[in-house]
Design an enzyme around this catalytic site. Structure first.
Site, PDB file in Angstrom:
ATOM      1  N   LYS A 134       2.087  -4.576   4.139  1.00  0.00           N
ATOM      2  CA  LYS A 134       1.115  -3.489   4.148  1.00  0.00           C
ATOM      3  C   LYS A 134       1.269  -2.636   2.870  1.00  0.00           C
ATOM      4  O   LYS A 134       2.250  -2.792   2.134  1.00  0.00           O
ATOM      5  CB  LYS A 134       1.336  -2.633   5.407  1.00  0.00           C
ATOM      6  CG  LYS A 134       1.149  -3.402   6.722  1.00  0.00           C
ATOM      7  CD  LYS A 134       1.367  -2.467   7.903  1.00  0.00           C
ATOM      8  CE  LYS A 134       1.511  -3.205   9.210  1.00  0.00           C
ATOM      9  NZ  LYS A 134       1.806  -2.278  10.339  1.00  0.00           N
ATOM     10  N   TYR A 175      -7.504  -5.249  13.201  1.00  0.00           N
ATOM     11  CA  TYR A 175      -6.815  -4.552  14.296  1.00  0.00           C
ATOM     12  C   TYR A 175      -7.731  -4.315  15.505  1.00  0.00           C
ATOM     13  O   TYR A 175      -7.474  -3.389  16.284  1.00  0.00           O
ATOM     14  CB  TYR A 175      -6.249  -3.218  13.792  1.00  0.00           C
ATOM     15  CG  TYR A 175      -4.923  -3.353  13.059  1.00  0.00           C
ATOM     16  CD1 TYR A 175      -3.828  -3.991  13.644  1.00  0.00           C
ATOM     17  CD2 TYR A 175      -4.752  -2.809  11.785  1.00  0.00           C
ATOM     18  CE1 TYR A 175      -2.604  -4.104  12.991  1.00  0.00           C
ATOM     19  CE2 TYR A 175      -3.518  -2.919  11.121  1.00  0.00           C
ATOM     20  CZ  TYR A 175      -2.454  -3.561  11.729  1.00  0.00           C
ATOM     21  OH  TYR A 175      -1.238  -3.661  11.087  1.00  0.00           O
ATOM     22  N   ASN A 219       5.610   0.905   8.827  1.00  0.00           N
ATOM     23  CA  ASN A 219       6.588  -0.148   9.161  1.00  0.00           C
ATOM     24  C   ASN A 219       6.441  -1.408   8.308  1.00  0.00           C
ATOM     25  O   ASN A 219       6.930  -2.468   8.658  1.00  0.00           O
ATOM     26  CB  ASN A 219       6.579  -0.452  10.665  1.00  0.00           C
ATOM     27  CG  ASN A 219       5.250  -0.999  11.142  1.00  0.00           C
ATOM     28  OD1 ASN A 219       4.342  -1.220  10.341  1.00  0.00           O
ATOM     29  ND2 ASN A 219       5.143  -1.230  12.439  1.00  0.00           N
ATOM     30  N   HIS A 255       3.103  -6.780   8.756  1.00  0.00           N
ATOM     31  CA  HIS A 255       2.391  -7.267   9.945  1.00  0.00           C
ATOM     32  C   HIS A 255       2.719  -8.739  10.155  1.00  0.00           C
ATOM     33  O   HIS A 255       2.845  -9.489   9.181  1.00  0.00           O
ATOM     34  CB  HIS A 255       0.871  -7.136   9.747  1.00  0.00           C
ATOM     35  CG  HIS A 255       0.091  -7.885  10.784  1.00  0.00           C
ATOM     36  ND1 HIS A 255      -0.210  -7.355  12.021  1.00  0.00           N
ATOM     37  CD2 HIS A 255      -0.395  -9.152  10.797  1.00  0.00           C
ATOM     38  CE1 HIS A 255      -0.860  -8.260  12.731  1.00  0.00           C
ATOM     39  NE2 HIS A 255      -0.991  -9.359  12.009  1.00  0.00           N
ATOM     40  N   GLU A 306      -6.297 -14.633  12.776  1.00  0.00           N
ATOM     41  CA  GLU A 306      -5.968 -13.819  11.597  1.00  0.00           C
ATOM     42  C   GLU A 306      -5.979 -14.657  10.322  1.00  0.00           C
ATOM     43  O   GLU A 306      -6.448 -14.196   9.280  1.00  0.00           O
ATOM     44  CB  GLU A 306      -4.612 -13.127  11.809  1.00  0.00           C
ATOM     45  CG  GLU A 306      -4.703 -12.048  12.890  1.00  0.00           C
ATOM     46  CD  GLU A 306      -3.385 -11.394  13.254  1.00  0.00           C
ATOM     47  OE1 GLU A 306      -3.414 -10.406  14.020  1.00  0.00           O
ATOM     48  OE2 GLU A 306      -2.309 -11.844  12.798  1.00  0.00           O
TER      49      GLU A 306
HETATM   50  N1  UDP Z   1       1.272   1.736  15.245  1.00  0.00           N
HETATM   51  C1  UDP Z   1       1.319   3.092  15.062  1.00  0.00           C
HETATM   52  N2  UDP Z   1       1.717   3.874  16.117  1.00  0.00           N
HETATM   53  C2  UDP Z   1       2.073   3.340  17.312  1.00  0.00           C
HETATM   54  C3  UDP Z   1       2.030   1.946  17.482  1.00  0.00           C
HETATM   55  C4  UDP Z   1       1.619   1.158  16.425  1.00  0.00           C
HETATM   56  O1  UDP Z   1       1.008   3.594  13.984  1.00  0.00           O
HETATM   57  O2  UDP Z   1       2.444   4.095  18.209  1.00  0.00           O
HETATM   58  C5  UDP Z   1       0.853   0.886  14.100  1.00  0.00           C
HETATM   59  C6  UDP Z   1       2.034   0.174  13.446  1.00  0.00           C
HETATM   60  O3  UDP Z   1       1.794   0.156  12.050  1.00  0.00           O
HETATM   61  C7  UDP Z   1       1.946  -1.231  14.011  1.00  0.00           C
HETATM   62  C8  UDP Z   1       0.436  -1.401  14.127  1.00  0.00           C
HETATM   63  O4  UDP Z   1      -0.032  -0.124  14.555  1.00  0.00           O
HETATM   64  O5  UDP Z   1       2.556  -2.182  13.172  1.00  0.00           O
HETATM   65  C9  UDP Z   1      -0.032  -2.448  15.086  1.00  0.00           C
HETATM   66  O6  UDP Z   1       0.533  -2.199  16.350  1.00  0.00           O
HETATM   67  P1  UDP Z   1       1.122  -3.385  17.234  1.00  0.00           P
HETATM   68  O7  UDP Z   1       1.407  -2.825  18.593  1.00  0.00           O
HETATM   69  O8  UDP Z   1       0.234  -4.571  17.148  1.00  0.00           O
HETATM   70  O9  UDP Z   1       2.544  -3.667  16.523  1.00  0.00           O
HETATM   71  P2  UDP Z   1       3.048  -4.888  15.625  1.00  0.00           P
HETATM   72  O10 UDP Z   1       2.390  -6.148  16.141  1.00  0.00           O
HETATM   73  O11 UDP Z   1       2.665  -4.582  14.185  1.00  0.00           O
HETATM   74  O12 UDP Z   1       4.543  -4.905  15.799  1.00  0.00           O
HETATM   75 MG    MG Z   2       0.412  -6.542  16.567  1.00  0.00          MG
END
Ligand code: UDP
Ligand code: MG
Length: 162
Positions: free
Chosen positions: A20, A60, A123, A126, A137
């Site tokens: 990212k 997303y 974080n 992705h 994706e």
């Molecule tokens: N995210 C966030 N706040 C939250 C949960 C998720 O900003 O409380 C963001 C974070 O960048 C995360 C992304 O949304 O990587 C997508 O969320 P997902 O639950 O799909 O997590 P991932 O698959 O990336 O671990």
């Molecule tokens: Mg995810």
């Protein structure tokens, strides 16, 4: 003989991985690529792109009801993203293990997020969360002709296949 049976059982799969804008801006591209590459996974596509907001919303779409959705899409479209496809046995599930838990404060040390990030909103990476998502994706981010089909020289050493 056992080795041949194991070789026949190898199920190659592909996953979508993206660094990212925070990971790109922090100079973590080589560190992150190294973790996938050193594990033995094979890179089959890579490009640096600044996604539009509507593209980020498509990526997303599963999270559109979540309160952080708008901020997340603004962030993803705020700068360059390094989009990649990695291939290997179990790469979808194991890629998620390499990445670590969504919230870096809960990610194990040794994982990408555990070692390199602190807060959930930044974080850095992705990774597809399952076979269906991986397929969707990959086709959202890449045209079929952008995926390189080649035999890696390493395969026989990584998998023990002759
Ligand atoms: N995210 C966030 N706040 C939250 C949960 C998720 O900003 O409380 C963001 C974070 O960048 C995360 C992304 O949304 O990587 C997508 O969320 P997902 O639950 O799909 O997590 P991932 O698959 O990336 O671990
Ligand atoms: Mg995810």
């Amino acid at each position: 003989m056992l080795q041949d049976q194991e070789a026949n059982a190898i199920q190659m799969e592909r996953t979508f991985i993206a660094i990212k804008p925070d990971g790109v801006q922090r100079g973590l591209i080589s560190e992150i690529i190294a973790r996938f590459e050193c594990k033995g996974f094979k890179l089959v596509a890579i490009k640096l792109v600044v996604p539009s907001k509507s593209f980020a919303q498509k990526h997303y779409h599963d999270l559109k009801e979540r309160p952080f959705f708008n901020g997340l899409c603004n962030f993803l479209s705020s700068g360059p993203v390094l989009a990649m496809v990695w291939e290997g046995e179990g790469v979808i599930r194991y890629g998620r293990k390499l990445i670590g838990a969504t919230d870096p404060s809960k990610s194990e040390p040794g994982t990408i997020r555990g070692d390199l990030a602190i807060v959930v909103g930044r974080n850095i990476i992705h990774g597809s969360d399952g076979p269906e998502t991986a397929k969707d994706e990959i086709s959202l981010w890449f045209k079929p002709e952008e995926l390189s089909n080649y035999t890696s020289n390493q395969e026989k050493w990584v998998y023990g296949v002759n």
